[in-house]
Design a protein around this motif. Structure first.
Motif, PDB file in Angstrom:
ATOM      1  N   PHE A 130       0.860  -1.183   0.000  1.00  0.00           N
ATOM      2  CA  PHE A 130       0.000   0.000   0.000  1.00  0.00           C
ATOM      3  C   PHE A 130       0.894   1.229   0.000  1.00  0.00           C
ATOM      4  CE2 PHE A 130      -2.655  -3.249   1.829  1.00  0.00           C
ATOM      5  CZ  PHE A 130      -3.958  -2.914   1.463  1.00  0.00           C
ATOM      6  N   ASN A 131       0.670   2.151  -0.930  1.00  0.00           N
ATOM      7  CA  ASN A 131       1.383   3.420  -0.887  1.00  0.00           C
ATOM      8  C   ASN A 131       0.502   4.395  -0.124  1.00  0.00           C
ATOM      9  OD1 ASN A 131       3.507   2.374  -2.327  1.00  0.00           O
ATOM     10  ND2 ASN A 131       2.744   3.091  -4.318  1.00  0.00           N
ATOM     11  N   ILE A 156       5.402   4.767   2.424  1.00  0.00           N
ATOM     12  CA  ILE A 156       4.787   6.083   2.607  1.00  0.00           C
ATOM     13  C   ILE A 156       5.137   6.931   1.401  1.00  0.00           C
ATOM     14  CG2 ILE A 156       4.952   8.187   4.008  1.00  0.00           C
ATOM     15  CD1 ILE A 156       4.933   6.206   6.424  1.00  0.00           C
ATOM     16  N   ARG A 157       4.082   7.547   0.842  1.00  0.00           N
ATOM     17  CA  ARG A 157       4.337   8.391  -0.328  1.00  0.00           C
ATOM     18  C   ARG A 157       4.806   9.763   0.131  1.00  0.00           C
ATOM     19  NH1 ARG A 157       0.330   9.717  -5.382  1.00  0.00           N
ATOM     20  NH2 ARG A 157       1.519  11.458  -6.239  1.00  0.00           N
ATOM     21  N   VAL A 158       6.000  10.089  -0.310  1.00  0.00           N
ATOM     22  CA  VAL A 158       6.620  11.354   0.053  1.00  0.00           C
ATOM     23  C   VAL A 158       6.199  12.418  -0.950  1.00  0.00           C
ATOM     24  CG1 VAL A 158       8.860  12.496   0.264  1.00  0.00           C
ATOM     25  CG2 VAL A 158       8.633  10.079   0.853  1.00  0.00           C
ATOM     26  N   ASN A 159       5.846  13.570  -0.436  1.00  0.00           N
ATOM     27  CA  ASN A 159       5.667  14.714  -1.331  1.00  0.00           C
ATOM     28  C   ASN A 159       6.956  15.531  -1.232  1.00  0.00           C
ATOM     29  OD1 ASN A 159       5.156  17.225  -2.439  1.00  0.00           O
ATOM     30  ND2 ASN A 159       2.981  17.148  -1.932  1.00  0.00           N
ATOM     31  N   PHE A 179      -1.364  15.240  -2.673  1.00  0.00           N
ATOM     32  CA  PHE A 179      -0.734  13.908  -2.654  1.00  0.00           C
ATOM     33  C   PHE A 179       0.424  13.802  -1.665  1.00  0.00           C
ATOM     34  CE2 PHE A 179      -2.595  14.562  -6.806  1.00  0.00           C
ATOM     35  CZ  PHE A 179      -3.404  13.454  -6.895  1.00  0.00           C
ATOM     36  N   GLY A 180       0.571  12.623  -1.094  1.00  0.00           N
ATOM     37  CA  GLY A 180       1.754  12.298  -0.315  1.00  0.00           C
ATOM     38  C   GLY A 180       1.846  13.027   1.015  1.00  0.00           C
ATOM     39  N   ILE A 181       2.910  12.717   1.731  1.00  0.00           N
ATOM     40  CA  ILE A 181       3.134  13.296   3.049  1.00  0.00           C
ATOM     41  C   ILE A 181       4.316  14.258   2.944  1.00  0.00           C
ATOM     42  CG2 ILE A 181       3.930  12.736   5.398  1.00  0.00           C
ATOM     43  CD1 ILE A 181       2.053  10.314   5.262  1.00  0.00           C
ATOM     44  N   GLY A 203       8.702  -0.063   2.184  1.00  0.00           N
ATOM     45  CA  GLY A 203       9.478   0.800   1.297  1.00  0.00           C
ATOM     46  C   GLY A 203       9.116   2.257   1.421  1.00  0.00           C
ATOM     47  N   ILE A 204       9.546   2.996   0.416  1.00  0.00           N
ATOM     48  CA  ILE A 204       9.235   4.431   0.339  1.00  0.00           C
ATOM     49  C   ILE A 204       8.765   4.700  -1.089  1.00  0.00           C
ATOM     50  CG2 ILE A 204      11.593   5.139  -0.303  1.00  0.00           C
ATOM     51  CD1 ILE A 204      11.164   7.528   1.686  1.00  0.00           C
ATOM     52  N   ASP A 205       7.903   5.698  -1.238  1.00  0.00           N
ATOM     53  CA  ASP A 205       7.261   5.924  -2.532  1.00  0.00           C
ATOM     54  C   ASP A 205       7.220   7.409  -2.847  1.00  0.00           C
ATOM     55  OD1 ASP A 205       5.416   5.519  -4.760  1.00  0.00           O
ATOM     56  OD2 ASP A 205       3.831   6.171  -3.403  1.00  0.00           O
ATOM     57  N   CYS A 206       7.220   7.711  -4.147  1.00  0.00           N
ATOM     58  CA  CYS A 206       7.221   9.107  -4.579  1.00  0.00           C
ATOM     59  C   CYS A 206       6.704   9.158  -6.006  1.00  0.00           C
ATOM     60  CB  CYS A 206       8.678   9.580  -4.507  1.00  0.00           C
ATOM     61  SG  CYS A 206       9.023  11.128  -5.279  1.00  0.00           S
TER      62      CYS A 206
END
Ligand code: LLP
Length: 429
Positions: A130-131, A156-159, A179-181, A203-206
């Motif tokens: 899950f992102n 976690i989706r990074v902004n 979007f994102g954190i 993981g990490i997401d962007c």
């Protein structure tokens, strides 16, 4: 006389004066299946995928096709068979992946508004990750997973707050986007995620935007993500994979985005330089895999000369090709029969829908007559998938061309299909 392929469309060319996609004459498809008609090239999709596969050769990597670009089952089947995973944004998209034979463990689930029901559905199916896009979502996901006796795999989706330099509606990596954190909150959010019983940090997401035509925003985002990975791992939380999103642009009108393999050579060099090159990489390309593999065929209905403008009225409309109306996007428009000798005129190419926003191309020079057929180019991404039935216009059929074979992959919708789920109220006596 054979003419080289149209720029940006390696499988589209005129042969004996007739436009062909791979080995199939498009006018033959229009005669057989009617118009409007979407037609896609299998080879063009696989070639686009091969550029990414070359870019990742020898690396631990997974290409998750962002199926929102075009979610027709046969296209998902093609990418699943070619080894892709999928980036989904709804429970509906997950059902499509499963129906097309995709492997749920290769699925990543993005989006800011996942419902509890969608979370349960994805957990039960066993998706890969899950992102997560907000702190609130993290809490809900943990409790949903716990109730099922499971731990949800999360990124976690990074902004990263970088400017993708694209249309504001499709830019996603800036502070003002939903979007994102925010970069500053990411470390604290990872700490919280690691402490929640229903989550397993993976993981990490962007993802910074779409139709990106320069490498710089990607390189900037990569630097910011790698700084975060360092900080998160220093806090004792392992990051197994980096998901770098999608967004690479295509050539609509002389645009020159970097080739996927060239872009990834640059990004991988950056990763290697920081000693991160052996980490599992994931990406979520959509448009760049399918956009220039497709055309939409349409017939000229009427020519309407005017004092200020000439209109070329065709049978496709903004419900079939919404990008010009939504983003003032440019799509090439070319005749199926190579330009007839005759007078050209400058036309606005418009559809039959009752809105002035219903245009497909502005100020196009064409030599056309009613009954002529045109191809709207770059229609493989975000056209059929964003289509609607506005004005009770049934959705077009779709064809997948493979060499000289043409497979019907979606039947033309009927009007009764459109109102099948509607009900009349009981008549008054
Ligand atoms: N991953 C995420 C989380 C996304 O939101 C998107 C696209 C992608 C991947 C795929 O991006 P691509 O590689 O296709 O650029 N309807 C618009 C595009 C919207 C893009 C939305 N998100 C258009 O027609 O231009």
């Amino acid at each position: 006389m054979n003419i080289p392929p149209l720029p940006g469309h390696p499988h589209l060319h005129y042969a004996q004066g007739q436009l062909q996609l791979e080995g199939v004459r498009l006018a033959d498809l229009a005669a057989r299946h009617g118009t409007p008609l979407y037609v896609y090239s299998r080879a063009a999709m696989l070639d686009a995928l091969a550029a990414y596969q070359r870019g990742f050769k020898g690396r631990k990597a997974r290409i998750c096709y962002a199926m929102k670009a075009n979610s027709s089952l046969a296209i998902l089947q093609l990418f699943a068979q070619a080894g892709c995973g999928f980036d989904i944004v709804s429970g509906g998209e997950l059902e499509r992946v499963l129906a097309a034979g995709g492997d749920p463990s290769t699925v990543v689930f993005s989006g800011v508004g996942k419902t509890r029901g969608e979370m349960r559905q994805a957990l039960k199916a066993g998706i890969g990750c899950f992102n997560v896009e907000s702190e609130a979502e993290l809490e809900v996901l943990s409790s949903v997973a716990q109730a099922l006796g499971l731990r949800a795999p999360v990124s976690i989706r990074v902004n990263p707050n970088v400017d993708a330099k694209t249309h504001p509606y499709i830019s996603t990596g800036l502070k003002g986007n939903k979007f994102g954190i925010a970069h500053e909150r990411v470390l604290a959010t990872y700490r919280r995620a690691a402490s929640l019983p229903g989550l397993h940090v993976k993981g990490i997401d962007c993802h910074i935007g779409s139709q990106i035509t320069e490498a710089t925003p990607y390189l900037d985002a990569m630097d910011r993500v790698l700084d975060l990975v360092q900080a998160i791992e220093a806090a004792g939380i392992a990051i197994e994979h980096i998901d770098f999103g999608g967004g690479l642009g295509i050539d609509y009108q002389g645009d020159a985005p970097p080739a996927a393999d060239a872009l990834w050579a640059q990004l991988l060099a950056r990763l290697d330089a920081r000693g991160q090159g052996d980490r599992m990489l994931m990406i979520e390309p959509g448009r760049s895999l399918v956009g220039n593999a497709g055309v939409c065929l349409t017939e000229v209905l009427y020519l309407k000369p005017g004092e200020q403008k000439n209109f070329c009225i065709v049978d496709a409309a903004m419900n079939d090709l919404p990008r010009p109306m939504m983003y003032e996007a440019f799509h090439g428009i070319v005749p199926l029969a190579q330009q007839r000798a005759g007078e050209t005129q400058v036309y606005d190419v418009v559809g039959p829908i009752c809105e002035s926003g219903d245009w497909l191309g502005r100020e196009r020079t064409l030599a056309v007559q009613p009954g002529d057929l045109l191809a709207v180019l770059s229609a493989g991404a975000y056209c059929s998938a964003m289509g609607s039935t506005y004005n009770t216009r049934a959705r077009p059929a779709e064809i997948l061309v493979d060499g000289s074979a043409a497979h019907l992959i979606r039947e033309r919708e009927s009007v009764s299909d459109i109102f099948r789920s509607e009900r009349l109220v009981p008549a008054k006596i």
